[in-house]
Design a protein around this motif. Structure first.
Motif, PDB file in Angstrom:
ATOM      1  N   ARG A 113       0.958  -1.332  -0.016  1.00 30.88           N
ATOM      2  CA  ARG A 113       0.128  -0.394  -0.175  1.00 30.88           C
ATOM      3  C   ARG A 113       1.010   1.286   0.256  1.00 30.88           C
ATOM      4  NH1 ARG A 113      -4.748   0.276   4.241  1.00 30.88           N
ATOM      5  NH2 ARG A 113      -3.220  -0.455   5.716  1.00 30.88           N
ATOM      6  N   GLN A 114       2.130   0.979   0.621  1.00 29.91           N
ATOM      7  CA  GLN A 114       3.285   2.264   0.808  1.00 29.91           C
ATOM      8  C   GLN A 114       3.351   2.980  -0.733  1.00 29.91           C
ATOM      9  OE1 GLN A 114       3.792  -0.564   2.211  1.00 29.91           O
ATOM     10  NE2 GLN A 114       4.091  -0.469   4.341  1.00 29.91           N
ATOM     11  N   GLY A 115       3.291   2.019  -1.700  1.00 32.10           N
ATOM     12  CA  GLY A 115       3.602   2.103  -3.419  1.00 32.10           C
ATOM     13  C   GLY A 115       2.378   2.297  -4.026  1.00 32.10           C
ATOM     14  N   LEU A 116       1.306   3.047  -3.457  1.00 27.28           N
ATOM     15  CA  LEU A 116       0.353   3.690  -4.495  1.00 27.28           C
ATOM     16  C   LEU A 116      -0.321   5.143  -4.047  1.00 27.28           C
ATOM     17  CD1 LEU A 116      -2.719   1.854  -3.116  1.00 27.28           C
ATOM     18  CD2 LEU A 116      -1.555   1.144  -5.264  1.00 27.28           C
ATOM     19  N   LEU A 117      -0.710   5.655  -5.316  1.00 28.02           N
ATOM     20  CA  LEU A 117      -0.645   7.170  -4.816  1.00 28.02           C
ATOM     21  C   LEU A 117      -1.264   7.247  -3.750  1.00 28.02           C
ATOM     22  CD1 LEU A 117      -0.219   9.617  -5.982  1.00 28.02           C
ATOM     23  CD2 LEU A 117      -2.767   9.607  -7.125  1.00 28.02           C
ATOM     24  N   ASN A 118      -2.142   6.902  -2.763  1.00 27.40           N
ATOM     25  CA  ASN A 118      -2.645   7.343  -1.302  1.00 27.40           C
ATOM     26  C   ASN A 118      -3.420   5.404  -0.449  1.00 27.40           C
ATOM     27  OD1 ASN A 118      -4.801   7.117   0.502  1.00 27.40           O
ATOM     28  ND2 ASN A 118      -5.718   8.836  -0.441  1.00 27.40           N
ATOM     29  N   GLY A 119      -1.986   5.637   0.012  1.00 24.06           N
ATOM     30  CA  GLY A 119      -1.721   3.723   0.588  1.00 24.06           C
ATOM     31  C   GLY A 119      -3.127   4.118   1.439  1.00 24.06           C
ATOM     32  N   ASN A 120      -3.970   4.895   1.872  1.00 24.28           N
ATOM     33  CA  ASN A 120      -5.089   4.371   3.444  1.00 24.28           C
ATOM     34  C   ASN A 120      -5.891   3.409   2.868  1.00 24.28           C
ATOM     35  OD1 ASN A 120      -3.788   6.610   4.746  1.00 24.28           O
ATOM     36  ND2 ASN A 120      -5.437   8.413   3.541  1.00 24.28           N
ATOM     37  N   GLY A 121      -6.509   3.253   3.540  1.00 26.07           N
ATOM     38  CA  GLY A 121      -7.742   2.089   3.559  1.00 26.07           C
ATOM     39  C   GLY A 121      -8.515   1.329   4.677  1.00 26.07           C
ATOM     40  N   PHE A 122      -9.712   0.411   4.577  1.00 30.01           N
ATOM     41  CA  PHE A 122     -10.448   0.339   5.385  1.00 30.01           C
ATOM     42  C   PHE A 122     -11.035  -0.563   5.213  1.00 30.01           C
ATOM     43  CE2 PHE A 122     -12.591   3.741   2.915  1.00 30.01           C
ATOM     44  CZ  PHE A 122     -13.353   2.567   2.254  1.00 30.01           C
ATOM     45  N   TYR A 123     -11.511  -1.243   6.193  1.00 30.04           N
ATOM     46  CA  TYR A 123     -12.209  -2.638   6.027  1.00 30.04           C
ATOM     47  C   TYR A 123     -14.144  -2.264   6.458  1.00 30.04           C
ATOM     48  CZ  TYR A 123      -8.179  -5.579   5.955  1.00 30.04           C
ATOM     49  OH  TYR A 123      -6.949  -5.560   5.998  1.00 30.04           O
ATOM     50  N   LEU A 124     -14.947  -2.815   5.068  1.00 23.01           N
ATOM     51  CA  LEU A 124     -16.539  -2.872   5.254  1.00 23.01           C
ATOM     52  C   LEU A 124     -16.703  -4.140   5.534  1.00 23.01           C
ATOM     53  CD1 LEU A 124     -16.948  -0.398   2.821  1.00 23.01           C
ATOM     54  CD2 LEU A 124     -17.087   0.461   5.534  1.00 23.01           C
ATOM     55  N   GLY A 125     -17.660  -4.427   5.778  1.00 26.01           N
ATOM     56  CA  GLY A 125     -18.273  -5.607   6.213  1.00 26.01           C
ATOM     57  C   GLY A 125     -19.837  -5.719   7.331  1.00 26.01           C
ATOM     58  N   VAL A 126     -20.377  -6.586   7.116  1.00 22.37           N
ATOM     59  CA  VAL A 126     -22.070  -6.418   8.421  1.00 22.37           C
ATOM     60  C   VAL A 126     -20.411  -7.307   9.646  1.00 22.37           C
ATOM     61  CG1 VAL A 126     -23.358  -6.925   6.199  1.00 22.37           C
ATOM     62  CG2 VAL A 126     -22.963  -9.232   6.716  1.00 22.37           C
ATOM     63  N   SER A 127     -22.055  -7.018  10.349  1.00 22.17           N
ATOM     64  CA  SER A 127     -21.522  -7.631  11.816  1.00 22.17           C
ATOM     65  C   SER A 127     -21.011  -9.316  11.569  1.00 22.17           C
ATOM     66  CB  SER A 127     -22.155  -7.578  12.747  1.00 22.17           C
ATOM     67  OG  SER A 127     -22.589  -6.104  12.946  1.00 22.17           O
ATOM     68  N   GLY A 128     -19.952  -9.275  11.973  1.00 28.33           N
ATOM     69  CA  GLY A 128     -19.755 -11.218  12.087  1.00 28.33           C
ATOM     70  C   GLY A 128     -18.674 -11.727  11.257  1.00 28.33           C
ATOM     71  N   SER A 129     -18.076 -10.543  10.176  1.00 25.92           N
ATOM     72  CA  SER A 129     -18.022 -10.932   8.769  1.00 25.92           C
ATOM     73  C   SER A 129     -16.342 -10.944   8.384  1.00 25.92           C
ATOM     74  CB  SER A 129     -18.161 -10.176   7.559  1.00 25.92           C
ATOM     75  OG  SER A 129     -17.142  -8.750   7.798  1.00 25.92           O
ATOM     76  N   GLY A 130     -15.707 -10.231   9.595  1.00 29.59           N
ATOM     77  CA  GLY A 130     -14.408 -10.849   9.924  1.00 29.59           C
ATOM     78  C   GLY A 130     -13.462  -9.438   9.670  1.00 29.59           C
ATOM     79  N   LYS A 131     -14.347  -8.601   9.678  1.00 24.95           N
ATOM     80  CA  LYS A 131     -13.517  -7.284  10.126  1.00 24.95           C
ATOM     81  C   LYS A 131     -11.959  -7.611  10.431  1.00 24.95           C
ATOM     82  CE  LYS A 131     -16.730  -4.740  10.186  1.00 24.95           C
ATOM     83  NZ  LYS A 131     -18.286  -5.820  10.574  1.00 24.95           N
ATOM     84  N   SER A 132     -12.432  -7.126  11.976  1.00 28.50           N
ATOM     85  CA  SER A 132     -11.375  -7.260  13.049  1.00 28.50           C
ATOM     86  C   SER A 132     -10.267  -8.547  12.394  1.00 28.50           C
ATOM     87  CB  SER A 132     -12.199  -7.867  14.025  1.00 28.50           C
ATOM     88  OG  SER A 132     -12.756  -6.789  14.222  1.00 28.50           O
TER      89      SER A 132
END
Length: 558
Positions: free
Chosen positions: A435-454
């Protein structure tokens, strides 16, 4: 099939220079001479060069974007000049174990945390095996030109390569030319699949020793049967696309190449000069009209004045008119196309099962794929990304119809030593990204409860901690990462700070560190004002409170 003068020339040339019975496995490889910059001499003043191109997100794009990509790919095919043959090759081959270990798996560091690294490595190995049986895919385009000498061929390849690179860039695909070592390596990986790649050595030194480059890449033994061949304990079969439907889906090539087997799929494209194509299309239409006129005359002589034109004649006239309209009004080009497939297996039973899988995929699109009978040698030489074409089951197609044999499907993310982010939803292959090589290295996880985000966050954080020197900071209001950090932290590298009403640690909201700002007191006053407003409630502060804070900021001794 339309028989043009250029096709007759190709047919005569093929009869003169057709594949002969090889006296050794080296003679199976139809290369006469090589140069270090990747140019192969194939005989009869024909030279070839191969370029590697990356995949693009075609299958997952919107209909509008797919149309744009389709037209851009058609423009690439339209840019091919008469006399410049192209071969699109999709190569499914086994992952090189050494490269996989070096670029994908986490290296062991013997710091007491190797059991975590081994667990993550085991996870990635299992995912790679289950998804595609350790099969990876590369895509190439091989250009073949006819020139008097290698200098003219080199000049032509420079011009063609620059033009192709610009057009592929519009598709957001990167085009890279291959040198001789890379071209020989891809042949070696297919012809000797159970052997490790040889050490790269200078071609000039090899020639001085009297060795041939074919000695390093040719298999130890080969035997060609009626509809399959044997090669170093492996069995293989060459197929070709025999019958095309009137409408061809653009996903057929991707579905065939998605079969997780050691295989190659090649599309040979021979562009025809526009004037030759127009002349033959007009002659074809005139011939059909003449047949219809003669049929109507015979019906008139028999006093059958109400007879309708037979369906087959009417269909021939309609197809001829449409073909001529494509060439004149829609700027289409006429091309001769042949699609060949070669796949390998460990046993004849497995080979027959894989062949049936390929045939079933083709049948879904109303296509007929058949093995080459007594032409397995010619088919193998044709399907390899060398630049020769020994199979002459050519089909006449327009640019638009040829573009339906779309080689693109889904872009792969495979940065060396990148973090593992799961699997490609389309191809099932592993996703590795820096991700450091991308123009914007930020990211986030999306999903319903219990989908495995954590869990996904913990897997990513574990790779960063175990494989890099980066600092990782968790803001954990739920307290679900404290045990995770304590297990992965070593010595003073890990610290868990509890912030609560009963904890010993406190946050000093009035602390000002060095370099806080140009006017630290004023900025800290604004921060305290907003903090109090959030604690008490927006709009509930006394009107005198901001005044008091400002006075304290301006006159600190107040």
């Amino acid at each position: 099939m339309l028989l043009l003068s250029s096709l007759k020339k190709l047919s005569i040339l093929s009869r003169k220079k057709g594949p002969s019975i090889p006296k050794s496995t080296q003679n199976v490889i139809p290369i006469n001479r090589i140069w270090p910059d990747g140019i192969f001499f194939l005989g009869d003043n024909r030279y070839s060069k191969t370029y590697h191109f990356t995949d693009i997100n075609y299958s997952v794009s919107s209909p509008e974007d797919m149309t744009t990509m389709f037209l851009s790919y058609s423009a690439i095919l339209n840019s091919l000049e008469p006399g410049v043959d192209a071969k699109i090759t999709i190569n499914n081959h086994h992952i090189d174990r050494a490269d996989f270990n070096q670029s994908v798996l986490l290296p062991l560091k013997h710091d007491g945390l190797d059991h975590y690294r081994q667990e993550i490595n085991h996870l990635m190995e299992n995912r790679a095996l289950v998804a595609h049986n350790h099969i990876t895919q590369d895509k190439y385009i091989t250009i073949t030109v006819e020139k008097r000498n290698v200098d003219e061929a080199r000049t032509a390849f420079q011009r063609i390569g620059s033009d192709l690179s610009a057009k592929f860039k519009r598709l957001e695909s990167q085009l890279e030319e291959l040198d001789t070592s890379s071209r020989l390596k891809q042949l070696y990986e297919f012809l000797r699949p159970d052997h490790q790649p040889p050490m790269l050595y200078p071609i000039n030194e090899t020639a001085k020793k009297g060795h041939s480059f074919k000695d390093a890449i040719a298999p130890d033994s080969m035997s060609f049967k009626r509809d399959y061949f044997e090669m170093d304990g492996k069995v293989g079969r060459v197929l070709y696309l025999r019958e095309y439907p009137s409408y061809l889906r653009d996903s057929m090539v991707a579905e065939i190449s998605d079969i997780a087997r050691n295989m190659m799929l090649s599309i040979d494209i021979v562009p025809i000069a526009t004037e030759d194509a127009l002349r033959q299309a007009q002659n074809k239409l005139l011939s059909v009209e003449s047949n219809i006129t003669n049929w109507q005359r015979r019906q008139t002589q028999n006093a059958n004045f109400s007879a309708l034109i037979p369906f087959d004649l009417e269909q021939q006239r309609q197809e001829s008119r449409e073909f001529l309209s494509d060439l004149t009004a829609r700027d289409q080009r006429m091309m001769f196309v042949v699609l060949t497939i070669v796949h390998l297996a460990d046993s004849k039973e497995q080979l027959d099962q894989d062949t049936e899988s390929i045939l079933s995929v083709a049948r879904k699109d109303m296509c007929q794929v058949s093995p080459l009978s007594y032409q397995q040698l010619a088919g193998l030489q044709t399907v390899l990304p060398i630049g020769v074409r020994q199979v002459h089951a050519l089909r006449t197609m327009t640019t638009e119809a040829t573009s339906a044999l779309m080689p693109f499907r889904s872009q792969e993310l495979s940065d060396p030593n990148g973090l593992y982010y799961g699997q490609n939803a389309i191809t099932g292959r592993l996703l590795h990204l820096h991700r450091q090589g991308l123009l914007n290295g930020n990211g986030f996880y999306l999903g319903v409860s219990g989908s495995g985000k954590s869990m996904a966050c913990k897997v990513e954080a574990a790779q960063i901690i175990l494989n890099t020197n980066d600092e990782v900071l968790f803001l954990d209001p739920e307290g679900e990462y404290s045990e995770f950090v304590r297990h992965l932290g070593t010595g003073n590298d890990c610290e868990v700070i509890d912030i609560s009403t009963t904890s010993k640690a406190r946050i000093n909201a009035m602390d000002i560190s060095a370099g806080y700002s140009d006017n630290p007191i004023a900025h800290k006053a604004e921060f305290l004002l907003s903090l109090c407003e959030q604690c008490i409630g927006v709009g509930k502060l006394n009107a005198n409170f901001p005044l008091i804070v400002n006075l304290v900021a301006i006159f600190p001794v107040f």
